[in-house]
Design a protein around this motif. Structure first.
Motif, PDB file in Angstrom:
ATOM      1  N   LEU B 265       0.835  -1.205   0.000  1.00  0.00           N
ATOM      2  CA  LEU B 265       0.000   0.000   0.000  1.00  0.00           C
ATOM      3  C   LEU B 265       0.870   1.254   0.000  1.00  0.00           C
ATOM      4  N   LEU B 266       1.957   1.226   0.780  1.00  0.00           N
ATOM      5  CA  LEU B 266       2.894   2.354   0.755  1.00  0.00           C
ATOM      6  C   LEU B 266       3.454   2.541  -0.648  1.00  0.00           C
ATOM      7  N   LYS B 267       3.821   1.444  -1.261  1.00  0.00           N
ATOM      8  CA  LYS B 267       4.477   1.539  -2.563  1.00  0.00           C
ATOM      9  C   LYS B 267       3.546   2.062  -3.650  1.00  0.00           C
ATOM     10  N   GLU B 268       2.259   1.984  -3.441  1.00  0.00           N
ATOM     11  CA  GLU B 268       1.336   2.577  -4.413  1.00  0.00           C
ATOM     12  C   GLU B 268       1.257   4.087  -4.264  1.00  0.00           C
ATOM     13  N   LYS B 269       1.690   4.593  -3.105  1.00  0.00           N
ATOM     14  CA  LYS B 269       1.563   6.015  -2.853  1.00  0.00           C
ATOM     15  C   LYS B 269       2.890   6.753  -2.922  1.00  0.00           C
ATOM     16  N   THR B 270       3.980   6.063  -2.612  1.00  0.00           N
ATOM     17  CA  THR B 270       5.263   6.749  -2.518  1.00  0.00           C
ATOM     18  C   THR B 270       6.368   5.913  -3.155  1.00  0.00           C
ATOM     19  N   TRP B 271       7.402   6.609  -3.598  1.00  0.00           N
ATOM     20  CA  TRP B 271       8.566   5.909  -4.148  1.00  0.00           C
ATOM     21  C   TRP B 271       9.564   5.568  -3.037  1.00  0.00           C
ATOM     22  N   ALA B 272       9.334   6.031  -1.833  1.00  0.00           N
ATOM     23  CA  ALA B 272      10.320   5.826  -0.753  1.00  0.00           C
ATOM     24  C   ALA B 272      10.497   4.335  -0.458  1.00  0.00           C
ATOM     25  N   PRO B 273      11.720   3.882  -0.280  1.00  0.00           N
ATOM     26  CA  PRO B 273      11.953   2.479   0.067  1.00  0.00           C
ATOM     27  C   PRO B 273      11.342   2.145   1.433  1.00  0.00           C
ATOM     28  N   VAL B 274      10.962   0.889   1.572  1.00  0.00           N
ATOM     29  CA  VAL B 274      10.332   0.420   2.811  1.00  0.00           C
ATOM     30  C   VAL B 274      11.263  -0.596   3.475  1.00  0.00           C
ATOM     31  N   VAL B 275      11.655  -0.294   4.701  1.00  0.00           N
ATOM     32  CA  VAL B 275      12.536  -1.167   5.487  1.00  0.00           C
ATOM     33  C   VAL B 275      11.754  -1.572   6.731  1.00  0.00           C
ATOM     34  N   VAL B 276      11.417  -2.844   6.836  1.00  0.00           N
ATOM     35  CA  VAL B 276      10.559  -3.300   7.929  1.00  0.00           C
ATOM     36  C   VAL B 276      11.402  -3.720   9.143  1.00  0.00           C
ATOM     37  N   ASP B 277      10.897  -3.450  10.327  1.00  0.00           N
ATOM     38  CA  ASP B 277      11.558  -3.839  11.575  1.00  0.00           C
ATOM     39  C   ASP B 277      10.734  -4.936  12.247  1.00  0.00           C
ATOM     40  N   PRO B 278      11.021  -6.202  11.975  1.00  0.00           N
ATOM     41  CA  PRO B 278      10.234  -7.273  12.595  1.00  0.00           C
ATOM     42  C   PRO B 278      10.519  -7.421  14.080  1.00  0.00           C
ATOM     43  N   SER B 279      11.684  -6.977  14.528  1.00  0.00           N
ATOM     44  CA  SER B 279      12.048  -7.192  15.931  1.00  0.00           C
ATOM     45  C   SER B 279      11.096  -6.461  16.868  1.00  0.00           C
ATOM     46  N   HIS B 280      10.794  -5.196  16.548  1.00  0.00           N
ATOM     47  CA  HIS B 280       9.860  -4.469  17.398  1.00  0.00           C
ATOM     48  C   HIS B 280       8.428  -4.891  17.133  1.00  0.00           C
TER      49      HIS B 280
END
Lengths: 349, 349, 349, 349
Positions: B265-280
């Motif tokens: 959903l983010l990628k449909e709105k923005t070109w910014a890369p997405v880095v997920v934090d599974p630890s938190h």
């Protein structure tokens, strides 16, 4: 309280857990149940590092916290008898009403001065007015330090104390130097611990200065909200008001999810007064009177309301959220009547 | 798009609405439906004040926003081809892996130096390490500026860029002076617009410096998250990574509610890369490998992971959340394999 | 209203969309904005299949629904002037109070008969009493049809109408045969469309019979709640009361998340009366009086409350949730006084 | 575990609590902490009436449940080694894939027959197909019993077992008579205990018949979900698959809030296989492959997917949600590869 994943810990696991809690000065006591054994931590279990280490063990399902993580703000602390005043109104003694514009328009000072006079006549005890504004959109109006003079002029003319939001150290210093009585921490900074410490340090020793701490946007644990107040109080001044203002995700149709209902739950944990903000909770003027009354029904000690003499010519949220002085006057009358009628219920609690 | 409460606006209401939108350079166009007429705002509808004034009208049910409220970070902006690098890794070109301790223990520098070496060997592209820590409990360890030297020493020894969280202007200045490559804005400051502006100002012109912006704790609108990135970019440096890290209220059993699923959903709105934090997101080491893979399945560009050579002797969240280097190595191998296998799907999108 | 993913549709896309809406008797009208073109569906857009087909197109970001999906229960329908009565109380004309035990204990009929008499004296207009019970735990007491006789006996002795929950067709038939006045659909069956149809069919033509429809456990769209009422009304009897009772996930400390605040939002969409259940919302007797008053503050038409002459000897939720008759009497007096004081506000709405 | 509101119970309170737990065959054991004393209930604490009575005491803050409320479905029960098969696939032994149309169009049988053949070729182990449909809008197509014949014809032609949703007793009987292999309980009936009992009774003794139980729409406690399965199993047939399918309120942009992440948490509490439905979770075909892979990453045992040979000519949710056979084939290949690669991780758990 340690709940193992299996029905009980093995002797090796008991040994490991015992060693960990011993590092923090605690002991382990097994509670042998018919089907399952659980393990009490006897001692002061509040060290988060101990909790984290125990939660990190593979064979632990969860840790149930028993003790309150805050000291000064706890309902059972010695401060429980502390009384906070905002201007002429002592919290707990009649309903505190804070009212005024979301945002002071620096180009239209007369609007704010008129609003201030009008909300005083409508029964407000204190004036709110936004000088600096946190805005979602970086290209929206972000406030203007010149509005601080307008705010203080309104205070002088009405004799009422004023509330304004601070978002960084410079705001704190400017606001205190100007004589602002109540510093507001907004919902977006409710867990900004740097700011909370800066505020706590700045108001230490200023027994007439009060902080109104809004609830964070998420529907988080109440202990997190009260701990944020503890950050401020830990520097020596416990004059903190807790302000529920709706959470996200919003209730479809409102700006937020109204949360006045947490008031009785807060009061079971903390002695801090609760001042509800219905304007941000519902986000639309037409719903504000109902939400304000509901907050009083739930036992709040005060209300913080957006009002404007001419909402459609306001800036910030005022065109949407601000009630007129006439609506405010009716609302304050009904809210104070309801608050007074609930005095026996409060006395019994 | 204006939806009236009744089936259509009266002529007087049309006149009032037309006048308001005209003040902001827009026109009103009615859309006559079989049962109901709605009204399009033709022009640039992004001025929040106009929206607020329209939402303040009694006869308006709601305003549906059509246009994106952000300019630079929008997927359709000219910046869509901008590429961000963290050390040797260009985002979008293989999976970025950031790993390291939640908190650097200033009394145990060797732990961090060993962890840094170990996570490098496990395949990490960058090191994370907490110098200053936002803690719910005011009496918990809040970090220590001396850890900054340990962090930079680890960077020198491994040759890897480093990521650390900043919570106030002083941290920003100290971190940039020391040579930190990626400044992290934490979830509790994700909407602290003063800090976002300070960061934006500080990194303007530093084309090698990157900001990793965590998502706020509440499950808020994606446009709010992207607008926070826009705050930083508006000062001239659009090197912003968006970092979902779970929201509140938590999913029972995890630390938060995992939210890696917002990636597409983010990628449909923005070109910014997405880095997920599974630890938190999940908050417990045993669940981290699954959550990391799920984030890659949802199309993220990178992972930010807590790891420690000896979790039970870590501080902060490490005893609970950090994976060991061995687990990290397996996780990175599987995550990169899955990421590579999805290249055709990304190319088609 | 169709919002494309890109700034506008291509000619081929326009053609495809036009063909789809034409199949459902609608036309497409572009709304050309400064930055983006959107597309209105002119005609009756309520067919879900058309919406699903449009939402299935790759190039469509979303569809904004403009029209109300329900016909009979809509505030703007011809039924808006329909009046519903429960016993001697016409909804909208003074506050309806329903009170009684969660669960009738078939082994202790005298408890229910005493409770019935006591809640009548406390001012209740109708009696609630659970005969069949939906229980999370399959091994808990699930109710007993013999309690139906006790319920009707209480009705005869007090002269008050009675409310009981039905969970399957057999319950409906037994309850109607026995003379139950108000059938309750519980939260767990709030979207059980088979049951809703069975109830609608069963009460068609019975103009004195009423359904109290509880809100589903999730915080879903209000239109879904009202559509569930439409299911019943579609068979010919629109005597449906909407009953918010708290949603999940719970607010920490309560049984559910209180949701009395949806009352004004419901009233903007439907003419159906709103009867709030504070007992299930907060789930603990001590919080019920505050929650009941808050519901009245938000404009509800009635309250549904659990009460018991001896809560600790009740079964089901009564030991936890039921208020005593003395508490009920005080609560009813205050709630009716507040409701009466709000009459001018209701008249103005 | 009983947590008092104050630091400890008074002797009178201890006496009252002791008497209550004694009625249920339990004893009270105080756990004396440094600051606070809590009280363990020693014995079988699962009786809800005992819990309700304790929670009803003014001086009790809360009761922490220690024991699992379900018996048969508990991970530690004797049934933990029970294996369930759907057609040729034994759960736990390779990834179960169920695929097919949301809704069978009774006027277009060839669509379903073609879809069935195509999903078999794409690797599906079982066919889904909606005969009766729960629809929010009472005026939408609600399904048609004639579709049952089409479903069974597809089963005969492909040799695959079939899954269909049942919403009332009549559906159960018709489906079992026709030879349906897997009865689905939908999200809206997930807590419809009457239906759960009817299903449990109907499949008792039919060791080849399986129930796929969807998760309720709200993000409720996992124990509630597992208890619903226990309702069915209590009649003697424990062939129950748990199916997370997204919860409400939705994540903006999806149909629901994806909840595949609960899989590891379910597996810690129950031995029941977890079959995730990504189609309803995200609600749009384009997002389904990512969500399906994420579910496998989180450790699910199976997937339930909507697919259609020509989605735009499907009915129900198919135009929006169904993937084509080509997309399904790619998805199944990747999902099974990922599932196989995680075998060592599952073995270690």
């Amino acid at each position: 309280m340690i709940l193992p994943k299996n029905n009980r810990l093995t002797p090796e696991q008991v040994q490991e857990v015992t060693a960990i809690v011993a590092e923090f000065g605690c002991k382990l006591q097994p509670i042998v149940g018919a089907l399952r054994t659980i393990y009490a931590i006897v001692g002061d279990e509040r060290d988060e590092l101990m909790i984290n280490r125990l939660e990190g063990l593979d064979y632990v399902e969860r840790i149930d916290r028993i003790q309150s993580p805050f000291k000064l703000m706890d309902r059972r602390s010695d401060l429980a008898r502390h009384r906070i005043a905002v201007g002429a109104r002592t919290l707990g003694d009649g309903l505190l009403v804070i009212a005024g514009q979301c945002t002071i328009d620096p180009k239209q000072p007369q609007f704010y001065l008129e609003t201030a006079q009008a909300v005083k006549e409508a029964g407000a005890d204190a004036l709110r007015g936004g000088v600096w504004k946190p805005r979602t959109n970086p290209y929206s109006f972000q406030g203007d330090a010149r509005s601080l003079e307008i705010l203080m002029e309104a205070s002088r003319r009405t004799g009422l104390p004023v509330v304004t939001e601070v978002m960084e150290l410079e705001h704190i210093n400017l606001a205190l130097d100007a004589g602002v009585h109540v510093l507001q921490i907004g919902a977006r900074n409710a867990l900004n611990y740097s700011l909370l410490r800066q505020v706590g340090r700045a108001i230490a020793g200023r027994t007439q200065t009060v902080v109104m701490l809004k609830r964070s946007l998420h529907n988080g644990p109440l202990s997190e909200f009260i701990s944020a107040a503890e950050y401020i109080a830990a520097f020596g001044n416990p004059n903190v008001l807790l302000c529920p203002r709706g959470t996200q995700p919003q209730l479809e149709g409102y700006r937020n999810q109204p949360d006045e209902s947490i008031t009785p739950l807060l009061k079971e944990k903390t002695w801090a007064p609760v001042v509800v903000d219905p304007s941000h909770s519902v986000g639309k003027a037409a719903y504000v009177p109902a939400a304000a009354l509901a907050a009083v029904a739930y036992g709040c000690d005060g209300l913080c309301l957006e009002a404007h003499v001419d909402p459609q010519h306001g800036i910030g949220d005022d065109p949407k959220q601000a009630v007129t002085p006439a609506v405010l006057a009716g609302l304050v009358t009904r809210a104070r009547a309801l608050h007074a009628s609930l005095r026996p219920a409060r006395a019994a609690a």
